[in-house]
Each structure stands twice: as structure tokens, then as C-alpha cells.
Motif scaffolding. Structure first.
Motif, PDB file in Angstrom:
ATOM      1  N   ARG A   1      -9.302   1.624   4.296  1.00 39.34           N
ATOM      2  CA  ARG A   1      -8.354   0.714   4.953  1.00 39.34           C
ATOM      3  C   ARG A   1      -8.982   0.089   6.194  1.00 39.34           C
ATOM      4  NH1 ARG A   1      -3.078   4.520   4.719  1.00 39.34           N
ATOM      5  NH2 ARG A   1      -3.308   4.915   2.527  1.00 39.34           N
TER       6      ARG A   1
ATOM      7  N   SER B   1      -8.573  -1.700  -0.540  1.00 36.46           N
ATOM      8  CA  SER B   1      -7.913  -0.393  -0.508  1.00 36.46           C
ATOM      9  C   SER B   1      -6.717  -0.406  -1.475  1.00 36.46           C
ATOM     10  CB  SER B   1      -7.460  -0.127   0.927  1.00 36.46           C
ATOM     11  OG  SER B   1      -6.738   1.043   0.988  1.00 36.46           O
TER      12      SER B   1
ATOM     13  N   LEU C   1      -7.202  -4.859   3.978  1.00 33.14           N
ATOM     14  CA  LEU C   1      -6.467  -3.874   3.163  1.00 33.14           C
ATOM     15  C   LEU C   1      -6.583  -4.155   1.664  1.00 33.14           C
ATOM     16  CD1 LEU C   1      -3.177  -3.565   5.257  1.00 33.14           C
ATOM     17  CD2 LEU C   1      -4.995  -1.884   5.062  1.00 33.14           C
TER      18      LEU C   1
ATOM     19  N   LEU D   1       0.832  -1.201   0.000  1.00 30.47           N
ATOM     20  CA  LEU D   1       0.000   0.000   0.000  1.00 30.47           C
ATOM     21  C   LEU D   1       0.871   1.258   0.000  1.00 30.47           C
ATOM     22  CD1 LEU D   1      -3.031   0.305   0.029  1.00 30.47           C
ATOM     23  CD2 LEU D   1      -2.966   0.499   2.502  1.00 30.47           C
TER      24      LEU D   1
END
Ligand code: ADP
Length: 432
Positions: free
Chosen positions: A374, A394, A391, A258
Motif C-alpha cells: 500500500r 495493492s 493503492l 481495499l
């Protein structure tokens, strides 16, 4: 401002205009005295010349006095010059210029919108609601020192605002300067939101890591203590510890991915990749999971290559998340369809759409807008049981943003969900 204050200490308490007149008179007096002493000028003539000079030096000053002493002086402000008004009007943030008494001289449109009660030539204190602003303003006027204040504005929506009051010497119509107050407002709401999001993120990530860590240290204690000589318990506990360690590793992996995608968010991938082999590779890799969940993956892809500007590794991650979610959360439907089609975006631009459709329980509409946040999960227990980190989607959204694409989520409860990744189509020449 430093220069302004460091000028002659003898004249400094005098207003600018009077100081200038005094200097002119002093110089004229000296020059005339010298001429009289040298017999170049008679005393009477010198006196007459001095009177003329004195009148020339003092008349504007006197005129100004007359103007300021009149009842209607408030409409004849000495700093009402077009240039000053233009500067205040051109400031991007709400800005108000006040005189030394705190009366509004100029304000721009943004300030008028922020505090509609502010009026030119009226005291600002009466038009401002927040006690923090009024206190800062009073202090700035009393001390002629800069002041700052932050406050929460509730109208029309909640906004965190910062007020900065800066004393500024402004040129007047009569020469010299007047010390005015420039009041500017800054909207700190986006900054505060980012700070809150960062704090939430750290809290969530720590919590997610702490849960498996607590399980691991609990089992280590048990293995060192009561289960030391129990081979069956040891075997079972080691299995659980392995699952928890895998979960931690996955969480750290997702966090790193991420942050990597976020760091490169503004750099659009410039290599052309074929989507078909990427999707097939992901589907093949998830065959074991599909088999375990008794789900059939149906691939409906064209034979021809489908090129987009993309990052291969990120695309692998994206499709892995979407297909894995469909296998995990939509397993009860028994099948997952992965298909691809060409379509037009809302603005009419051609795009490639990859759809991952499952026939599981679907998602209730109230969850749909928050799925890409998230750590957001519909059912935290279910997600953890499936080895989820919260996650995945996201990451999918960030990867699509970087590819200038978008994610569409459609779902009918009890009738499955469709996640569609849309990518802008590359021009044929670019693809070649
Ligand atoms: P996780 O790691 O929990 O899977 P994701 O971000 O990938 O995190 O997904 C967020 C949540 O969205 C999941 O916890 C799940 O509740 C829901 N979800 C995702 N995909 C599906 C799907 N195909 N069907 C039903 N719910 C889904």
C-alpha cells in the motif's frame, strides 16, 4: 488453587504429607480411646494397635524425608510423573515446569529450542539470558504469584516474546501437591507487525488526504482574499481545486474498495463470469485516456467465452488498474497489448492468464517485490502527477487473492513492463 489454600487453618502451614499422617493418627487415637473407655479393648492392645497405625502413617513420610535428604535428590523429583511430563511436552508454545526453587522439572522441545542452555534438574535462572525473564522468575518464586514479562529476543532473529509464569499445584508421587511454576513463552512478533502495519497505514492515508486538503484550503483562502476580483485566476484555481478534490475522492474510493475486498477475502466468488466482455469494457472505457496519451491499445483476445469463478465488479476494477497504469506509466512506448492465454501454474494446475504489456521505461528490479505494498510508488511525484493513489496494485493483489489467483510482474528497464493476472481455470461442468 483457592480450595487448596482455604483448607484448615490449623494444619495449613504443615506440608501435605505430614498433615495427612496427623489426621490419620488423630482419628485412630480417638477410635482406640473410645474402645478402651467402653472396655472393648485392653490398654496394652490399644497401644500396640496405635503403634502399628502410626508406623503405617509415618513410614512413607519418613522414606520421602530420607530420599530428599540424600545428595542425589535432584534426580528423584516428586512431581516427575509421566502425565505431567506429557502435558508439558504437548503444549504448543515453549513451556518449562519449575519446582519451588526454580529448578527445571520438565521442558518441551520448543522451550529447549528457545533456550538451549536450559537443563533438567538445574536452576533456570542460570540458563536464561534476558534480565526481564530473570526478574520475573525471581519475583514469581519469591511471591508464588503469577508474573508476566515481555522482551525482545535477538537470537536467531529479532522476536518480540512474552513470558507468563503461573504457579500450579502439581500432584506428587507421595500424594498431595507441590506448588510448581509453569513458565510459557508466546511469540508476539506477528501481532506487533500487524500493529505497526496498521499504524503505518493510518499515517500514510492521513498524509495522502492532507496534501490535497491543504491545497484546497489554500486556494479557498486565495479566492476569498487577493484573487477575489480576478476572474482569470479564479478560473485557474477552480480547475486545480477540482483536480485535488477528484484526487481525494479517488483515494477514499480506493481505500473503501481495499477494505471491502479485505473483508471478503475468505469468501471465494461463486458466480461464473466471462472474462472477455469484462476486459473489452475496461479497454473501451480507457480509450479516451489512451487517445490523450497517444497510446494504441491492442486487444488480442479469443472469440470464445473464457469463464472463471469471479466477481464482475472487482474484475472490472482489477483490469482498469492494470491497463490504466500501462497507459499512464508506459505512455512513451506508444502501445499497450492486452492478451489472454491458458497456461499451467507452478503446481501444474490449469490457469487463465491475462497479460497487460507496455513498452514504456519499465521498472527497476529492486522495486518489483514492493509494488503491491500500500502507498508504494517508484516515483511519488510522477504518481501524484498522474492522479495515482499508490493503492492500485495493492487492490489488484487483494482481488486476485480473493479469486485464488496471483499477480506476476516482469519488467526490463527501458523495455516496458508486463503485469499478468492469473486465475484458476473452472471445470467445464461447473462453467456450464
Ligand atoms: P498508483 O496509484 O501510484 O498508480 P499503483 O499501486 O497502481 O499506484 O502503482 C504503484 C507504482 O508502480 C506506481 O506509482 C508506478 O511507480 C509503478 N507502476 C505501476 N505500473 C507501472 C507500469 N506499467 N510501468 C511502470 N511503472 C509502473
Amino acid at each position: 488453587m483457592a480450595l487448596h489454600e482455604s483448607s484448615s487453618s490449623f494444619f495449613s502451614p504443615w506440608p501435605d504429607r505430614l498433615r495427612h499422617s496427623a489426621i490419620v493418627l488423630l482419628a485412630a487415637g480417638l477410635a482406640l480411646s473410645v474402645l478402651v473407655a467402653l472396655d472393648e479393648l485392653s490398654l496394652i492392645r490399644a497401644f500396640a494397635v496405635f503403634l502399628c497405625i502410626a508406623a503405617a502413617a509415618l513410614v512413607p513420610w519418613r522414606l520421602h524425608d530420607v530420599a530428599t535428604s540424600r545428595e542425589d535428590t535432584r534426580s528423584v523429583n516428586p512431581v516427575e510423573t509421566g502425565a505431567v511430563a506429557a502435558v508439558v511436552a504437548g503444549m504448543p508454545d515453549p513451556a518449562v515446569l519449575l519446582d519451588r526453587a526454580g529448578r527445571v522439572i520438565h521442558l518441551n522441545a520448543a522451550a529447549a529450542q528457545l533456550a538451549p542452555a536450559l537443563r533438567k534438574n538445574e536452576l533456570a535462572q542460570f540458563a536464561l539470558r534476558s534480565p526481564e525473564i530473570i526478574t520475573a522468575l525471581r519475583e514469581a518464586i519469591a511471591t508464588t504469584e503469577p508474573r508476566r514479562a515481555s522482551y525482545l529476543d535477538h537470537v536467531p532473529v529479532d522476536r518480540w516474546m512474552e513470558l507468563v509464569i503461573t504457579p500450579v499445584p502439581v500432584p506428587t508421587l507421595f500424594g498431595g501437591t507441590d506448588k510448581c511454576m509453569l513458565m510459557t513463552f508466546h511469540d508476539l512478533t506477528p501481532l506487533r507487525r500487524v500493529e505497526e502495519m496498521r499504524a503505518d497505514f493510518v499515517a500514510n492515508a492521513s498524509h495522502e488526504l492532507r496534501t490535497p486538503l491543504a491545497a484546497l484550503s489554500g486556494f479557498i483562502d486565495t479566492l476569498q482574499g487577493p484573487a477575489r476580483d480576478d476572474p482569470r485566476a479564479r478560473e485557474r484555481f477552480l480547475g486545480i481545486m477540482h483536480t485535488q478534490a477528484t484526487r481525494m475522492a479517488r483515494l477514499i474510493d480506493d481505500l473503501l474498495s481495499l477494505s471491502r475486498v479485505e473483508l471478503s477475502a475468505h469468501v471465494r466468488p461463486d458466480t461464473c463470469v466471462d472474462l472477455i466482455p469484462i476486459i473489452r469494457q475496461v479497454a473501451d472505457g480507457l480509450e479516451a485516456l489512451a487517445h490523450e496519451r497517444q497510446v494504441v491499445i491492442e486487444i488480442q483476445l479469443p472469440e470464445m467465452p473464457v469463464m472463471i469463478a469471479g466477481d464482475r465488479e472487482e474484475l472490472l476494477r482489477l483490469f482498469e488498474n492494470l491497463i490504466e497504469n500501462a497507459l499512464k506509466y508506459g505512455a512513451s512506448g506508444g502501445r499497450v497489448i492486452v492478451s489472454l492465454k491458458e497456461a499451467a501454474s507452478g503446481e501444474g494446475a490449469p490457469e487463465i492468464r491475462v497479460m497487460v504489456r507496455d513498452f514504456g521505461p519499465g521498472i527497476a528490479p529492486e522495486h518489483l517485490p514492493r509494488l503491491t505494498e500500500r502507498f508504494y510508488r517508484v516515483d511519488v511525484g510522477d504518481s501524484r502527477a498522474q492522479g495515482g493513489t499508490g493503492l492500485g496494485l495493492s487492490l489488484v493483489k487483494h482481488i486476485l487473492n480473493r479469486h485464488r489467483g496471483r499477480l506476476l510482474i516482469e519488467s526490463v528497464p527501458k523495455n516496458g513492463a508486463t503485469f499478468t493476472a492469473c486465475f484458476p481455470q473452472v471445470k467445464v461442468a461447473a462453467a456450464a
